[in-house]
Enzyme design. Sequence first.
Site: not given
Ligand SMILES: Cc1cc2nc3c(=O)[nH]c(=O)nc-3n(C[C@H](O)[C@H](O)[C@H](O)COP(=O)(O)OP(=O)(O)OC[C@H]3O[C@@H](n4cnc5c(N)ncnc54)[C@H](O)[C@@H]3O)c2cc1C
Length: 497
Positions: A9, A12, A46, A74, A329, A340, A342
């Site tokens: 959650g 993504a 961003a 932006k 991710l 890029t 998001i």
């Molecule tokens: C340094 C950095 C800077 C960034 N800056 C930008 C930006 O400026 N612009 C942009 O577009 N993108 C940016 N991004 C990317 C962006 O942050 C991610 O693409 C976005 O937040 C998506 O993350 P996610 O949802 O894939 O993962 P996460 O935010 O890690 O979410 C993972 C989810 O999975 C759940 N989960 C994991 N394991 C378990 C488990 N065992 N049981 C139950 N739940 C679990 C967690 O609780 C969480 O809800 C950046 C990323 C990084 C690392």
Amino acid sequence: MRKILIVGGGTAGWMTAALFGKLFQGLYDVELVESEAIGTVGVGEATIPAIKKYNELIELDEAEFMRRTQATFKLGIQFVDWVEPGHSYVHGFGVIGQDWEWLRCHHYWLQAHQRGRARDLADYSINTAAALANKFMRPRPDMAESPIGHIAYAFQFDATLYAGYLRGLAEQHGVRRTEGKIVDVRMHGSGDIASVALEDGRVVDADFFIDCSGFRGLLIEQALKTGFVDWSHWLPCDRAMAVPCERSEPIAPLTRATAREPGWQWRIPLQHRTGNGLVYSSKHIDDDAAERLLLANLDGRQLAEPNRLRFTSGKRRRMWNRNCVAIGLAAGFLEPLESTSIHLVQSAAIRLVRLFPNSATDQATIDEYNRQSDFEWERIRDFIVLHYWANRREGAFWDYCRTMALPQTLERKIDLWRSNGRIFRENEELFSEESWIQVLIGQGIFPRSHDPLVAIKSDAQIDQFLGNIAATIGRCLNVMPSHDEYLSRYCPADRIR
Ligand SMILES: Cc1cc2nc3c(=O)[nH]c(=O)nc-3n(C[C@H](O)[C@H](O)[C@H](O)COP(=O)(O)OP(=O)(O)OC[C@H]3O[C@@H](n4cnc5c(N)ncnc54)[C@H](O)[C@@H]3O)c2cc1C
């Protein structure tokens, strides 16, 4: 296909859930499992203009979304010190000037530049000129003849508030949320995923799984062992550190990326605070020194402890494997230099809707999804690599980047550009010709010549053409409000401190 389970959650997971909830209209049972104890990355702040397509699909109210997420507008990204210290340029979204007969504006600009008669490229982009003047307004569709009709914009927002906002929308559309930590992934005899088991003993099964579990890739990697394509030889940064600071005024309508000795630092202005972070290579600086470097370069009071993150640039060997698609991710990581990630979440979720299968393991559909995803990721990778490679900076990190062997696809693009100043957008690649041109010129990569058809026009005609564009943009800036004024009229957020 009756039941879809989204694991995770973060941005993504909730972006995917909000889209599925809205578009599938109850056709499938959609459930999302997340663990508050594990938390989210929460740093993606961003975006790029393509996000407006996603917003339209979920029928998001833009002003409300901006108020709720402390968002700002932006117009582009400013790259400071990338070519060498003291140099800066902006990659503005949107068009540069206008076409003249069948040639793009930049060919005339290149001719004038070669003869020492051109102004800065920034003067021909309404986005860049407005960003540097701290001005903003949304485009006026009734002014198609004016640069004001062509302003292209994206958003900068608080990632945690954004995920929470989308959760509300997804739940309104019937997505069910389950809180709990997944401790086991159970498989069918066929090798497909059958269910996930939670710490408290509950088991959640589904026909189709979306892995949004972040870097750990709980389903796509830990359960399915899909494999990872490592691009760190092209993108050697492998650490990031994020820290918010007090906002400073005026609130700039642009993200800033400043090159540092072992990487670069971002600055993302929001309504209630400024987001900052350092992206760096652990081979060239240790974490404590990186933290000192980041904190020494904040332009407001630090508001929290730095959040340290580790990553490897690259992507899963297959984004869709068996009955599981990885988004966010979990699918891979391209560092945030061009904001890029998001976008990659949104385009993966939309691609999946466009290719949604009748059977979760329809191989022709899986292959097409993976082919389209690979193409998109590789082209974005090339665009980011260009920024690193085209540098004249000193130091081991930058020397490595300047001398590394480039991906062939990028090399071909640069060769074509160098010969006659031509760039072509291939298929559905994300970045437009204007984006490539601004970064190539911004990073000091000039072509030997321009399109020969420029010679049809006299120097005087070209001067007049370019002069008119710059003058029109200048007049537009005079009537545009400041970004601060526009925010306070259109989407003032509660100033949370
Ligand atoms: C340094 C950095 C800077 C960034 N800056 C930008 C930006 O400026 N612009 C942009 O577009 N993108 C940016 N991004 C990317 C962006 O942050 C991610 O693409 C976005 O937040 C998506 O993350 P996610 O949802 O894939 O993962 P996460 O935010 O890690 O979410 C993972 C989810 O999975 C759940 N989960 C994991 N394991 C378990 C488990 N065992 N049981 C139950 N739940 C679990 C967690 O609780 C969480 O809800 C950046 C990323 C990084 C690392």
